[in-house]
Design a protein around this motif. Structure first.
Motif, PDB file in Angstrom:
ATOM      1  N   PRO A 199       0.816  -1.228   0.000  1.00  0.00           N
ATOM      2  CA  PRO A 199       0.000   0.000   0.000  1.00  0.00           C
ATOM      3  C   PRO A 199       0.846   1.273   0.000  1.00  0.00           C
ATOM      4  O   PRO A 199       0.373   2.319  -0.449  1.00  0.00           O
ATOM      5  N   GLU A 200       2.092   1.177   0.484  1.00  0.00           N
ATOM      6  CA  GLU A 200       2.975   2.350   0.463  1.00  0.00           C
ATOM      7  C   GLU A 200       3.606   2.532  -0.927  1.00  0.00           C
ATOM      8  O   GLU A 200       4.106   3.600  -1.249  1.00  0.00           O
ATOM      9  N   ILE A 201       3.592   1.465  -1.731  1.00  0.00           N
ATOM     10  CA  ILE A 201       4.106   1.573  -3.100  1.00  0.00           C
ATOM     11  C   ILE A 201       3.071   2.258  -3.981  1.00  0.00           C
ATOM     12  O   ILE A 201       3.400   3.132  -4.776  1.00  0.00           O
ATOM     13  N   VAL A 251     -12.730  -4.954   8.871  1.00  0.00           N
ATOM     14  CA  VAL A 251     -11.638  -5.012   9.844  1.00  0.00           C
ATOM     15  C   VAL A 251     -10.313  -5.101   9.101  1.00  0.00           C
ATOM     16  O   VAL A 251     -10.176  -5.898   8.171  1.00  0.00           O
ATOM     17  N   GLU A 252      -9.341  -4.302   9.494  1.00  0.00           N
ATOM     18  CA  GLU A 252      -7.993  -4.499   8.969  1.00  0.00           C
ATOM     19  C   GLU A 252      -7.075  -4.932  10.106  1.00  0.00           C
ATOM     20  O   GLU A 252      -7.050  -4.323  11.181  1.00  0.00           O
ATOM     21  N   LEU A 253      -6.303  -5.962   9.836  1.00  0.00           N
ATOM     22  CA  LEU A 253      -5.332  -6.452  10.812  1.00  0.00           C
ATOM     23  C   LEU A 253      -3.988  -5.788  10.538  1.00  0.00           C
ATOM     24  O   LEU A 253      -3.482  -5.847   9.418  1.00  0.00           O
ATOM     25  N   PRO A 271      -2.685  -2.352  10.480  1.00  0.00           N
ATOM     26  CA  PRO A 271      -2.828  -1.380   9.377  1.00  0.00           C
ATOM     27  C   PRO A 271      -1.619  -0.478   9.125  1.00  0.00           C
ATOM     28  O   PRO A 271      -1.721   0.385   8.238  1.00  0.00           O
ATOM     29  N   GLY A 272      -0.531  -0.633   9.843  1.00  0.00           N
ATOM     30  CA  GLY A 272       0.656   0.181   9.530  1.00  0.00           C
ATOM     31  C   GLY A 272       0.376   1.665   9.669  1.00  0.00           C
ATOM     32  O   GLY A 272      -0.004   2.142  10.727  1.00  0.00           O
ATOM     33  N   ARG A 273       0.511   2.401   8.569  1.00  0.00           N
ATOM     34  CA  ARG A 273       0.215   3.840   8.588  1.00  0.00           C
ATOM     35  C   ARG A 273      -1.242   4.159   8.287  1.00  0.00           C
ATOM     36  O   ARG A 273      -1.626   5.324   8.225  1.00  0.00           O
ATOM     37  N   LEU A 329      -9.853  -1.186  13.254  1.00  0.00           N
ATOM     38  CA  LEU A 329      -8.434  -1.386  12.972  1.00  0.00           C
ATOM     39  C   LEU A 329      -7.796  -2.107  14.157  1.00  0.00           C
ATOM     40  O   LEU A 329      -7.879  -1.638  15.290  1.00  0.00           O
ATOM     41  N   ILE A 330      -7.190  -3.249  13.858  1.00  0.00           N
ATOM     42  CA  ILE A 330      -6.545  -4.057  14.899  1.00  0.00           C
ATOM     43  C   ILE A 330      -5.074  -3.669  14.926  1.00  0.00           C
ATOM     44  O   ILE A 330      -4.319  -3.985  13.994  1.00  0.00           O
ATOM     45  N   GLU A 331      -4.669  -2.965  15.958  1.00  0.00           N
ATOM     46  CA  GLU A 331      -3.300  -2.446  16.005  1.00  0.00           C
ATOM     47  C   GLU A 331      -2.775  -2.528  17.428  1.00  0.00           C
ATOM     48  O   GLU A 331      -3.373  -1.981  18.342  1.00  0.00           O
ATOM     49  N   ASN A 390      -2.612  -7.174   5.237  1.00  0.00           N
ATOM     50  CA  ASN A 390      -1.417  -7.178   4.396  1.00  0.00           C
ATOM     51  C   ASN A 390      -0.182  -7.136   5.281  1.00  0.00           C
ATOM     52  O   ASN A 390      -0.047  -6.228   6.123  1.00  0.00           O
ATOM     53  N   GLU A 391       0.704  -8.083   5.106  1.00  0.00           N
ATOM     54  CA  GLU A 391       1.936  -8.166   5.899  1.00  0.00           C
ATOM     55  C   GLU A 391       1.651  -8.071   7.400  1.00  0.00           C
ATOM     56  O   GLU A 391       2.349  -7.377   8.129  1.00  0.00           O
ATOM     57  N   PHE A 392       0.605  -8.761   7.830  1.00  0.00           N
ATOM     58  CA  PHE A 392       0.301  -8.849   9.259  1.00  0.00           C
ATOM     59  C   PHE A 392       0.764 -10.188   9.817  1.00  0.00           C
ATOM     60  O   PHE A 392       1.486 -10.237  10.812  1.00  0.00           O
ATOM     61  N   ALA A 401       4.332 -10.912  10.889  1.00  0.00           N
ATOM     62  CA  ALA A 401       4.861 -10.267  12.100  1.00  0.00           C
ATOM     63  C   ALA A 401       4.477 -11.034  13.369  1.00  0.00           C
ATOM     64  O   ALA A 401       4.937 -10.679  14.454  1.00  0.00           O
ATOM     65  N   LEU A 402       3.639 -12.053  13.232  1.00  0.00           N
ATOM     66  CA  LEU A 402       3.220 -12.795  14.433  1.00  0.00           C
ATOM     67  C   LEU A 402       4.320 -13.779  14.832  1.00  0.00           C
ATOM     68  O   LEU A 402       4.952 -14.407  13.978  1.00  0.00           O
ATOM     69  N   PRO A 403       4.553 -13.903  16.137  1.00  0.00           N
ATOM     70  CA  PRO A 403       5.673 -14.723  16.617  1.00  0.00           C
ATOM     71  C   PRO A 403       5.587 -16.190  16.199  1.00  0.00           C
ATOM     72  O   PRO A 403       4.526 -16.794  16.246  1.00  0.00           O
TER      73      PRO A 403
HETATM   74  N1  SAH Z   1      -0.478  -3.596   6.722  1.00  0.00           N
HETATM   75  C1  SAH Z   1       0.501  -2.533   6.785  1.00  0.00           C
HETATM   76  C2  SAH Z   1       1.562  -2.736   7.864  1.00  0.00           C
HETATM   77  C3  SAH Z   1       2.295  -4.040   7.940  1.00  0.00           C
HETATM   78  S1  SAH Z   1       3.459  -4.097   9.278  1.00  0.00           S
HETATM   79  C4  SAH Z   1       1.111  -2.321   5.427  1.00  0.00           C
HETATM   80  O1  SAH Z   1       0.912  -3.146   4.565  1.00  0.00           O
HETATM   81  O2  SAH Z   1       1.792  -1.306   5.232  1.00  0.00           O
HETATM   82  C5  SAH Z   1       2.616  -4.964  10.540  1.00  0.00           C
HETATM   83  C6  SAH Z   1       1.530  -4.199  11.254  1.00  0.00           C
HETATM   84  O3  SAH Z   1       0.931  -5.083  12.210  1.00  0.00           O
HETATM   85  C7  SAH Z   1       1.950  -2.988  12.050  1.00  0.00           C
HETATM   86  O4  SAH Z   1       0.904  -2.045  12.024  1.00  0.00           O
HETATM   87  C8  SAH Z   1       2.142  -3.564  13.453  1.00  0.00           C
HETATM   88  O5  SAH Z   1       2.131  -2.606  14.470  1.00  0.00           O
HETATM   89  C9  SAH Z   1       0.990  -4.515  13.515  1.00  0.00           C
HETATM   90  N2  SAH Z   1       1.154  -5.638  14.439  1.00  0.00           N
HETATM   91  C10 SAH Z   1       2.222  -6.466  14.505  1.00  0.00           C
HETATM   92  N3  SAH Z   1       1.990  -7.447  15.395  1.00  0.00           N
HETATM   93  C11 SAH Z   1       0.747  -7.241  15.876  1.00  0.00           C
HETATM   94  C12 SAH Z   1      -0.073  -7.939  16.828  1.00  0.00           C
HETATM   95  N4  SAH Z   1       0.361  -9.046  17.441  1.00  0.00           N
HETATM   96  N5  SAH Z   1      -1.292  -7.447  17.077  1.00  0.00           N
HETATM   97  C13 SAH Z   1      -1.759  -6.322  16.443  1.00  0.00           C
HETATM   98  N6  SAH Z   1      -1.024  -5.637  15.541  1.00  0.00           N
HETATM   99  C14 SAH Z   1       0.212  -6.081  15.270  1.00  0.00           C
END
Ligand code: SAH
Length: 362
Positions: free
Chosen positions: A52-54, A82-84, A86-88, A114-116, A157-159, A162-164
């Motif tokens: 989305p930043e591109i 719902v967006e998981l 959402p970055g910026r 927005l889930i952030e 997108n790209e959520f 980032a999950l462990p």
């Molecule tokens: N979707 C955006 C950002 C991707 S980066 C884009 O495409 O630009 C990952 C995003 O998820 C960031 O907003 C980060 O703060 C959030 N995030 C990471 N782990 C999370 C978690 N466990 N619960 C909620 N948000 C999380």
């Protein structure tokens, strides 16, 4: 040494090695020093650039995709978008702008959530979305039970990357969890847990692990996918998960990576200053969503998906309206769709209720 690194060293000294998942959760989400809690990672001045930043086209197309799924399910009067992660907030802003144009009825039906986890990013998202006063928008730190009573349309997108994740290492015919322990001088290092991992399910398709092979699972991602699958099956809706990762045909491997200022960095250094992520196991995610009850489509390549939902037509239209920047619009579309750029590494998975028609793009 970063503040977070010395805090982790103290924690390990006091209670023993951390799982990779515990390490990742603290490095990313510690409320003071965690990577997402303390910085804005996106863009050319940040650490990485996301779709989305591109280009605005990415969020526009995903927004229209969700509106179409809503229409195909009878345009329910009350729904939730719902967006998981959402970055910026860029994707949601582009999505809402497109929905306003092509499906105003969807905008009237939805509450946006927005889930952030990061307060800092939530503040940036609030600013990005300030113009959309006609639609209720709220924030939650995680997906919770307040989101399960209406048709649920989800964009991510790209959520999931980032999950462990937890990692396991094959050794002498057994799996052992890979841990983060303390080496000399307060440095952190990887080590194999002495006890074996009992009850770990490793899909047979992966083949026979050699000594040292690494197997990964993402418990938080699987639990969430199953929950989304259950809500979408019960209430209606659809989810679109876009991320980098693997589908069928993979064996084993360590995919945990750190990125700092657009370059790979060592995972156990610059803790809290570098982004950490892991490839998404799309087959595992699909299996979890099916256990929840939903139908699953994909994964397919992002390039094919975007082509099918109209990327090139949208690019041509934008180029017509903005002839000065026509060339860069074409370049952006190519970055999103070309197999050598993001088109194949990035994949798309969709969830729908089992009674719904096949969603657009699949
Ligand atoms: N979707 C955006 C950002 C991707 S980066 C884009 O495409 O630009 C990952 C995003 O998820 C960031 O907003 C980060 O703060 C959030 N995030 C990471 N782990 C999370 C978690 N466990 N619960 C909620 N948000 C999380």
């Amino acid at each position: 040494m970063s503040v977070l690194q010395s805090r982790l060293a103290d924690l390990i000294a006091a209670q023993g090695p951390l799982s990779v998942a515990q390490f990742m959760a603290l490095a990313l989400l510690d409320p003071e020093e965690g990577y997402y809690a303390s910085r804005d990672p996106f863009g050319t001045s940040g650490d990485f650039i996301t779709a989305p930043e591109i280009s605005q086209m990415f969020g526009e197309l995903l927004g229209v995709w969700a509106a179409q799924a809503w229409q195909e399910q009878g345009a329910p009067a009350r729904a939730r978008l719902v967006e998981l992660g959402p970055g910026r907030g860029t994707l949601m802003a582009d999505a809402l702008r497109a929905i306003r144009q092509v499906a105003p009825g969807f905008l009237q039906a939805i509450e946006v959530v927005l889930i952030e986890a990061s307060d800092k990013l939530a503040r940036i998202q609030r600013r990005t979305l300030a113009d959309f006063t006609e639609v209720p928008i709220r924030w939650r730190p995680s997906f919770d039970d307040s989101l399960t009573d209406r048709p649920l349309f989800v964009l991510a997108n790209e959520f999931f990357d980032a999950l462990p994740i937890r990692q396991f290492i094959a050794h002498d015919g057994h799996w052992h969890e890979r841990m983060v322990g303390l080496m000399g001088g307060g440095h952190l290092g990887f080590a194999r847990a002495p006890m074996t991992a009992k009850g770990l399910f490793v899909p047979a398709e992966r083949g026979r692990p050699e000594d040292g092979a690494v197997f990964e699972i993402c418990p938080a991602g699987l639990a969430l996918a199953e929950h989304l699958g259950a809500v979408i099956e019960a209430r209606g809706g659809a989810a679109l998960v876009v991320d980098y990762g693997y589908g069928a045909g993979v064996t084993f491997g360590d995919t945990l990576q750190a990125v700092h200022q657009h370059a790979y960095a060592p995972v156990l250094e610059r803790i809290g200053e570098a982004d950490l992520s892991a490839h998404v196991d799309f087959l595992a995610l699909a299996g979890a969503a099916r256990r929840g009850g939903a139908s699953v489509y994909g994964p397919i390549g992002q390039g094919v998906f975007l082509d099918r939902i109209g990327l090139q037509q949208r690019a041509a239209r934008l180029a017509l309206i903005n002839p000065d920047v026509a060339a860069s619009i074409g370049d952006e579309a190519e970055r999103l769709r070309a197999p050598k750029a993001m088109g194949e590494l990035f994949k798309v998975l969709a969830l729908t209720p089992s009674i719904a028609p096949k969603p657009a793009g699949f």
